[in-house]
Design a protein around this motif. Structure first.
Motif, PDB file in Angstrom:
ATOM      1  N   GLY A 181       0.800  -1.228   0.000  1.00  0.00           N
ATOM      2  CA  GLY A 181       0.000   0.000   0.000  1.00  0.00           C
ATOM      3  C   GLY A 181       0.825   1.267   0.000  1.00  0.00           C
ATOM      4  O   GLY A 181       0.654   2.145  -0.854  1.00  0.00           O
ATOM      5  N   LEU A 182       1.762   1.389   0.942  1.00  0.00           N
ATOM      6  CA  LEU A 182       2.563   2.602   1.022  1.00  0.00           C
ATOM      7  C   LEU A 182       3.623   2.653  -0.072  1.00  0.00           C
ATOM      8  O   LEU A 182       4.063   3.742  -0.459  1.00  0.00           O
ATOM      9  CB  LEU A 182       3.206   2.713   2.407  1.00  0.00           C
ATOM     10  N   SER A 183       4.028   1.495  -0.601  1.00  0.00           N
ATOM     11  CA  SER A 183       4.931   1.488  -1.753  1.00  0.00           C
ATOM     12  C   SER A 183       4.239   2.097  -2.966  1.00  0.00           C
ATOM     13  O   SER A 183       4.839   2.858  -3.723  1.00  0.00           O
ATOM     14  CB  SER A 183       5.371   0.058  -2.086  1.00  0.00           C
ATOM     15  N   ILE A 184       2.956   1.756  -3.131  1.00  0.00           N
ATOM     16  CA  ILE A 184       2.172   2.322  -4.226  1.00  0.00           C
ATOM     17  C   ILE A 184       2.025   3.826  -4.054  1.00  0.00           C
ATOM     18  O   ILE A 184       2.181   4.600  -5.007  1.00  0.00           O
ATOM     19  CB  ILE A 184       0.795   1.634  -4.299  1.00  0.00           C
ATOM     20  N   VAL A 185       1.755   4.262  -2.822  1.00  0.00           N
ATOM     21  CA  VAL A 185       1.636   5.702  -2.548  1.00  0.00           C
ATOM     22  C   VAL A 185       2.929   6.418  -2.913  1.00  0.00           C
ATOM     23  O   VAL A 185       2.926   7.451  -3.599  1.00  0.00           O
ATOM     24  CB  VAL A 185       1.284   5.946  -1.067  1.00  0.00           C
ATOM     25  N   ARG A 186       4.066   5.885  -2.462  1.00  0.00           N
ATOM     26  CA  ARG A 186       5.354   6.518  -2.753  1.00  0.00           C
ATOM     27  C   ARG A 186       5.613   6.584  -4.259  1.00  0.00           C
ATOM     28  O   ARG A 186       6.066   7.618  -4.776  1.00  0.00           O
ATOM     29  CB  ARG A 186       6.487   5.754  -2.076  1.00  0.00           C
ATOM     30  N   ASN A 187       5.311   5.499  -4.972  1.00  0.00           N
ATOM     31  CA  ASN A 187       5.560   5.475  -6.411  1.00  0.00           C
ATOM     32  C   ASN A 187       4.655   6.446  -7.169  1.00  0.00           C
ATOM     33  O   ASN A 187       5.067   7.036  -8.168  1.00  0.00           O
ATOM     34  CB  ASN A 187       5.384   4.055  -6.952  1.00  0.00           C
ATOM     35  N   ILE A 188       3.416   6.603  -6.700  1.00  0.00           N
ATOM     36  CA  ILE A 188       2.515   7.566  -7.340  1.00  0.00           C
ATOM     37  C   ILE A 188       3.028   8.984  -7.150  1.00  0.00           C
ATOM     38  O   ILE A 188       3.056   9.787  -8.089  1.00  0.00           O
ATOM     39  CB  ILE A 188       1.083   7.426  -6.779  1.00  0.00           C
ATOM     40  N   VAL A 189       3.440   9.295  -5.921  1.00  0.00           N
ATOM     41  CA  VAL A 189       3.988  10.632  -5.647  1.00  0.00           C
ATOM     42  C   VAL A 189       5.240  10.861  -6.492  1.00  0.00           C
ATOM     43  O   VAL A 189       5.428  11.932  -7.090  1.00  0.00           O
ATOM     44  CB  VAL A 189       4.297  10.788  -4.147  1.00  0.00           C
ATOM     45  N   ALA A 190       6.108   9.848  -6.556  1.00  0.00           N
ATOM     46  CA  ALA A 190       7.344   9.973  -7.347  1.00  0.00           C
ATOM     47  C   ALA A 190       7.030  10.128  -8.835  1.00  0.00           C
ATOM     48  O   ALA A 190       7.750  10.831  -9.555  1.00  0.00           O
ATOM     49  CB  ALA A 190       8.221   8.751  -7.114  1.00  0.00           C
ATOM     50  N   LYS A 191       5.979   9.480  -9.298  1.00  0.00           N
ATOM     51  CA  LYS A 191       5.571   9.585 -10.705  1.00  0.00           C
ATOM     52  C   LYS A 191       5.185  11.020 -11.048  1.00  0.00           C
ATOM     53  O   LYS A 191       5.296  11.448 -12.192  1.00  0.00           O
ATOM     54  CB  LYS A 191       4.396   8.636 -10.956  1.00  0.00           C
ATOM     55  N   HIS A 192       4.724  11.767 -10.035  1.00  0.00           N
ATOM     56  CA  HIS A 192       4.409  13.191 -10.205  1.00  0.00           C
ATOM     57  C   HIS A 192       5.622  14.066  -9.871  1.00  0.00           C
ATOM     58  O   HIS A 192       5.490  15.286  -9.745  1.00  0.00           O
ATOM     59  CB  HIS A 192       3.244  13.587  -9.294  1.00  0.00           C
ATOM     60  N   ASN A 193       6.786  13.423  -9.692  1.00  0.00           N
ATOM     61  CA  ASN A 193       8.027  14.117  -9.311  1.00  0.00           C
ATOM     62  C   ASN A 193       7.933  14.792  -7.947  1.00  0.00           C
ATOM     63  O   ASN A 193       8.601  15.790  -7.686  1.00  0.00           O
ATOM     64  CB  ASN A 193       8.453  15.135 -10.374  1.00  0.00           C
ATOM     65  N   GLY A 194       7.095  14.253  -7.089  1.00  0.00           N
ATOM     66  CA  GLY A 194       6.982  14.762  -5.726  1.00  0.00           C
ATOM     67  C   GLY A 194       7.768  13.903  -4.752  1.00  0.00           C
ATOM     68  O   GLY A 194       8.462  12.958  -5.135  1.00  0.00           O
ATOM     69  N   SER A 195       7.653  14.205  -3.467  1.00  0.00           N
ATOM     70  CA  SER A 195       8.336  13.441  -2.418  1.00  0.00           C
ATOM     71  C   SER A 195       7.358  13.177  -1.285  1.00  0.00           C
ATOM     72  O   SER A 195       6.331  13.847  -1.160  1.00  0.00           O
ATOM     73  CB  SER A 195       9.549  14.220  -1.898  1.00  0.00           C
ATOM     74  N   ILE A 196       7.690  12.190  -0.447  1.00  0.00           N
ATOM     75  CA  ILE A 196       6.829  11.843   0.672  1.00  0.00           C
ATOM     76  C   ILE A 196       7.672  11.441   1.873  1.00  0.00           C
ATOM     77  O   ILE A 196       8.755  10.859   1.720  1.00  0.00           O
ATOM     78  CB  ILE A 196       5.852  10.701   0.292  1.00  0.00           C
ATOM     79  N   LYS A 197       7.183  11.786   3.058  1.00  0.00           N
ATOM     80  CA  LYS A 197       7.856  11.392   4.294  1.00  0.00           C
ATOM     81  C   LYS A 197       6.812  11.275   5.401  1.00  0.00           C
ATOM     82  O   LYS A 197       5.639  11.628   5.218  1.00  0.00           O
ATOM     83  CB  LYS A 197       8.926  12.406   4.681  1.00  0.00           C
ATOM     84  N   ILE A 198       7.254  10.790   6.562  1.00  0.00           N
ATOM     85  CA  ILE A 198       6.357  10.610   7.711  1.00  0.00           C
ATOM     86  C   ILE A 198       6.875  11.433   8.881  1.00  0.00           C
ATOM     87  O   ILE A 198       8.065  11.391   9.195  1.00  0.00           O
ATOM     88  CB  ILE A 198       6.264   9.131   8.113  1.00  0.00           C
ATOM     89  N   GLN A 199       5.966  12.182   9.515  1.00  0.00           N
ATOM     90  CA  GLN A 199       6.298  12.973  10.695  1.00  0.00           C
ATOM     91  C   GLN A 199       5.366  12.587  11.846  1.00  0.00           C
ATOM     92  O   GLN A 199       4.393  11.867  11.658  1.00  0.00           O
ATOM     93  CB  GLN A 199       6.124  14.474  10.402  1.00  0.00           C
TER      94      GLN A 199
END
Length: 223
Positions: A181-199
């Protein structure tokens, strides 16, 4: 290969589930409580495998998906996913804390992001805790940062990078999942050239905040 294997598994798994349901409904008078319980476990296990197959197929399709960029109705997308997963009774527990800026991207893929984050926020809560979700935004010139905060059990600091890895499950919870699930989220964000992290959660005593960026204008280069 993954698609072919997943496709070939669908039919026998579906048959096992259907036969389990038939056994439970038509032969319940011949089975004791333990037998009924075993059939329930069979049916639940097939549902887990079906979810796993769906995740694997979706993960593989993601790389071949060509982005269809448009202005996104972020509020509507998250509200629909929250209503779908949590039901109408918890609709007031989804809160948007500030004005929503214009964000661009692929609507189908953002629905996947919303579904995964919403599902996790509802699945990973302590017993007796009512799931809540806060969402707010930080506009930028090229990318907008989106904050999705839950009141769940949280994710240890050392796990916050690893949970985005393929097939990585949280080893301190008994909740089942594909680990994608979170791998898919990260790849979607990366596909939009964005980044993701957890706080850490800011507004709740427990939980985490997923912080990710999506384009603030339609003229961006797909990864």
């Amino acid at each position: 290969f993954a698609y072919s294997v997943s496709h070939d598994l669908k039919s026998p798994i579906r048959h096992i589930r259907e036969f389990g349901i038939i056994l439970k409904e038509e032969y319940k008078q011949l089975l004791d409580e333990q037998g009924m319980g075993l059939i329930d476990k069979i049916v639940q296990s097939t549902e887990t495998v079906q979810d796993y197959i769906k995740s694997v197929v979706g993960y593989n399709k993601l790389n071949a998906h060509k982005l269809r960029v448009e202005a996104l109705d972020v509020k509507n997308i998250f509200e629909r996913q929250w209503q779908f997963v949590a039901g109408d009774s918890l609709l007031n527990n989804l809160n948007f804390l500030n004005e929503i800026p214009t964000i661009y991207g692929d609507q189908i893929l953002l629905q996947q992001i919303a579904n995964n984050l919403v599902s996790n926020s509802i699945k990973f809560v302590r017993p007796g805790v009512i799931p809540k979700l806060n969402i707010w935004f930080e506009p930028g010139e090229t990318y907008t940062t989106i904050f999705v905060e839950d009141n769940g059990i949280g994710i240890p600091q050392l796990m916050r990078e690893k949970v985005f890895d393929e097939f990585k499950r949280l080893n301190y919870t008994d909740q089942e999942g594909s680990g994608l699930g979170l791998s898919i989220v990260r790849n979607i964000v990366a596909k939009h050239n964005g980044s993701i992290k957890i706080q850490d959660s800011v507004n709740f005593d427990s939980g985490v905040t997923f912080v990710f960026s999506l384009p603030a204008h339609p003229s961006f280069t797909e990864r």
